[in-house]
Design a protein around this motif. Structure first.
Motif, mmCIF file in Angstrom:
data_model
loop_
_atom_site.group_PDB
_atom_site.id
_atom_site.type_symbol
_atom_site.label_atom_id
_atom_site.label_comp_id
_atom_site.label_asym_id
_atom_site.label_seq_id
_atom_site.Cartn_x
_atom_site.Cartn_y
_atom_site.Cartn_z
ATOM 1 N N TYR A 177 83.064 -5.487 6.648
ATOM 2 C CA TYR A 177 83.654 -5.411 7.975
ATOM 3 C C TYR A 177 84.011 -6.807 8.440
ATOM 4 O O TYR A 177 83.132 -7.663 8.593
ATOM 5 N N ASN A 178 85.261 -7.078 8.651
ATOM 6 C CA ASN A 178 85.713 -8.415 8.996
ATOM 7 C C ASN A 178 85.922 -8.520 10.501
ATOM 8 O O ASN A 178 87.023 -8.419 10.988
ATOM 9 N N GLN A 179 84.827 -8.696 11.237
ATOM 10 C CA GLN A 179 84.935 -8.825 12.685
ATOM 11 C C GLN A 179 85.454 -10.215 13.020
ATOM 12 O O GLN A 179 85.022 -11.216 12.451
ATOM 13 N N SER A 180 86.364 -10.274 13.985
ATOM 14 C CA SER A 180 86.979 -11.540 14.340
ATOM 15 C C SER A 180 85.967 -12.484 14.975
ATOM 16 O O SER A 180 85.121 -12.087 15.761
ATOM 17 N N SER A 181 86.079 -13.757 14.591
ATOM 18 C CA SER A 181 85.235 -14.788 15.204
ATOM 19 C C SER A 181 86.070 -15.714 16.082
ATOM 20 O O SER A 181 85.615 -16.775 16.482
ATOM 21 N N GLU A 182 87.311 -15.288 16.352
ATOM 22 C CA GLU A 182 88.208 -16.120 17.149
ATOM 23 C C GLU A 182 87.748 -16.227 18.596
ATOM 24 O O GLU A 182 87.958 -17.234 19.254
ATOM 25 N N CYS A 183 87.160 -15.152 19.115
ATOM 26 C CA CYS A 183 86.716 -15.130 20.501
ATOM 27 C C CYS A 183 85.190 -15.102 20.553
ATOM 28 O O CYS A 183 84.554 -14.427 19.740
ATOM 29 N N PRO A 184 84.584 -15.801 21.508
ATOM 30 C CA PRO A 184 83.126 -15.826 21.609
ATOM 31 C C PRO A 184 82.576 -14.470 22.025
ATOM 32 O O PRO A 184 83.254 -13.695 22.703
ATOM 33 N N THR A 185 81.344 -14.194 21.615
ATOM 34 C CA THR A 185 80.712 -12.944 22.023
ATOM 35 C C THR A 185 80.289 -13.039 23.471
ATOM 36 O O THR A 185 80.070 -14.129 24.006
ATOM 37 N N ASN A 219 92.764 -3.619 8.253
ATOM 38 C CA ASN A 219 91.724 -3.369 7.250
ATOM 39 C C ASN A 219 91.236 -4.683 6.648
ATOM 40 O O ASN A 219 91.996 -5.410 6.008
ATOM 41 N N HIS A 220 89.963 -5.024 6.888
ATOM 42 C CA HIS A 220 89.366 -6.287 6.450
ATOM 43 C C HIS A 220 90.135 -7.493 7.002
ATOM 44 O O HIS A 220 90.090 -8.572 6.411
#
Length: 515
Positions: free
Chosen positions: A69-77, A441-442
């Protein structure tokens, strides 16, 4: 010529309403047609609770750690006190797209049959039965998911078959109940239940998934399934097919409705003008707008929770609540837009045709503009939510545009027309999520979602332009069964005349030319 005819029809309907509405409104506090509107509204609340709960539940059902699962890390949680637990199913984005879109494979099958059966037989039983079928099957969702993903897909397809009759059946009911000058507001109020259902379902589903009630995510399907069955019982007790069959309707209201509508019954010798319908440019204008509206609507309806989690990094509870905000505005605009449209027509500020085109243009242009803008706000979560809210909410104007237009051009066959246009408009329901799944997808990035938003905007603009050129608010001549009958008789008489004027030998001669 067309504009003049449009105004004449509106003037006639205004006169009927003026003569009867005062007497009708003083008899009862709540008229029978308004009870129908309320029950239809609550019916669509249930319909959409049952339809969209999976969009949020799926986020909790999927194990994002176990899959690639390629969750985006562009935006902070977001700052939260806890993280979401991982789900139990290892489904990638493509599989999730199939699961989310599977409902619409069944939904598309019963659109035209739903309109035909609702027009010919009982729209009341058809609408109620459609909701009951979906509600009962929803209770089986956890069992199906834990057995096999393909059993879940099959279950959702059958749910779609049951729910596919609801919109055509309700259009068929309003063809028998809605006075012409009340069509926009009665229809807009009734169908706005779909948006309120979304507003209710998304945050409650998020909260239930985040809780331990009945096992967490399975409770979503148990709660909404039971509510749908309870609604069905009340619907069957207090709703009736047409004013003449209602045991509690006042004489004034019944006379008002029947006089304003004329004869809307379908007799055994009345044939549906299928060829005229499918060759009508006006019908195809509605089809294209319906497809355009549903492309953006269904893409966001099924995939917005995924965007909220994977790109904007909201947790489940926040996800459900924030995903619901755009649909609250959509519900509000649909409800008020119907009153605005009827006001413009009643005061003769705009003709029916121009009113429909104005509302349709707003309902397509606003979503297209702000959806594209959403892709360029970066990680500004507040601005992203604002733009998504305007985009989804702006689509509410379409309810008083193409979405009620079936009743304008053919009140007698409105259910069939809704079935036809909604059949084509269901295609985006499974194509849209599939495209999102393929693009992301990914690869859950803002760039990929920008492509998704551009595709939606392009389809919106196609629907807007074609309706501006080809849409109308005028009743079509094929709505009158006498016109259809006379056309058939004229053709038959012409053939008979040929046989009278010419001998059998001439008629069977292959070289003979009819004069």
């Amino acid at each position: 010529m067309g504009h003049s005819q449009d105004e004449d029809v509106d003037s006639l309907h205004n006169k009927a309403a003026t003569e009867n509405v005062t007497v009708n409104s003083t008899k009862d506090c709540i008229s029978c047609r308004h009870v129908l509107a309320l029950m239809g509204f609550l019916g669509f609340v249930n319909v959409y609770c049952l339809r969209v709960n999976l969009s949020v539940a799926l986020v909790a059902m999927v194990n994002s750690t176990g899959t690639e699962y390629n969750q985006s890390s562009e935006c902070p949680t977001s700052n939260t006190s806890h993280s979401d637990p991982d789900g139990e199913f290892d489904w990638d984005e493509k599989t999730q797209g199939i699961v989310l879109g599977s409902f619409f494979y069944g939904y598309i099958l019963t659109q035209i049959p739903g309109g035909y059966l609702g027009t010919r037989f009982s729209a009341k039983y058809l609408f109620g039965g459609g909701v009951l079928c979906t509600a009962a099957l929803t209770l089986l969702t956890p069992l199906a998911a834990r057995t096999s993903v393909w059993l879940l897909v099959a279950l959702r397809i059958v749910e779609g078959i049951g729910e596919g009759v609801t919109f055509p059946a309700m259009h068929a009911l309003w063809g028998k109940w809605a006075p012409p000058n009340e069509r926009s507001r009665l229809g807009a109020f009734t169908y706005a239940g779909a948006q309120l259902g979304t507003v209710i379902s998304l945050p409650i589903s998020g909260w239930l998934c985040d809780s331990t009630f009945l096992g967490g995510w399975p409770s979503v399907f148990y709660v909404f399934g039971v509510l749908g069955i309870l609604w069905f019982i009340v619907w069957m007790l207090i709703v009736h097919e047409r004013p003449s069959e209602h045991p509690r309707i006042s004489a004034e209201e019944r006379e008002f409705i029947e006089k304003s509508l004329g004869d809307t019954s379908m007799h055994d010798d009345t044939s549906t003008p299928w060829l005229s319908i499918f060759l009508s440019v006006r019908v195809w204008a509605i089809v294209l707008s319906h497809v355009a509206n549903n492309w953006g609507f269904y893409t966001l309806l099924t995939c917005l929770p995924t965007y909220m989690k994977q790109i904007l990094n909201f947790n489940l509870s926040e996800n459900g609540l924030l995903s619901a905000i755009p649909y609250f505005l959509l519900w509000f605009i649909q409800s008020t837009g119907g009153r605005l449209a009827d006001f413009l027509r009643e005061r003769k500020i705009l003709s029916t045709t121009n009113t429909r085109k104005l509302m349709n243009t707003l309902g397509m242009l606003l979503p297209a503009t702000f959806l594209v803008a959403t892709g360029y706000v970066g990680c500004d979560k507040v601005l992203a939510i604002v733009f998504l809210t305007i985009s989804v909410g702006g689509g509410g104007f379409c309810m008083s545009g193409f979405n009620i237009n079936h009743l304008d051009i053919s009140p007698r066959y409105a259910g069939i027309l809704m079935g036809i246009t909604n059949m084509f408009a269901t295609i985006p329901g499974f194509v849209g999520p599939a495209i999102v799944g393929q693009l992301t997808n990914h690869d859950q990035t803002r760039h990929q979602w920008q492509i998704v938003f551009y595709i939606c905007a392009a389809v919106y603009m196609m629907g807007m332009v074609t309706y501006l050129f080809c849409g109308t608010g005028e009743e079509q001549e094929w709505n009158d069964p006498q016109h259809h009958k006379y056309s058939l008789l004229a053709n038959r008489d012409e053939d008979a005349t040929l046989h009278i004027q010419h001998s059998p030998a001439e008629l069977t001669d292959p070289n003979f030319v009819y004069n």
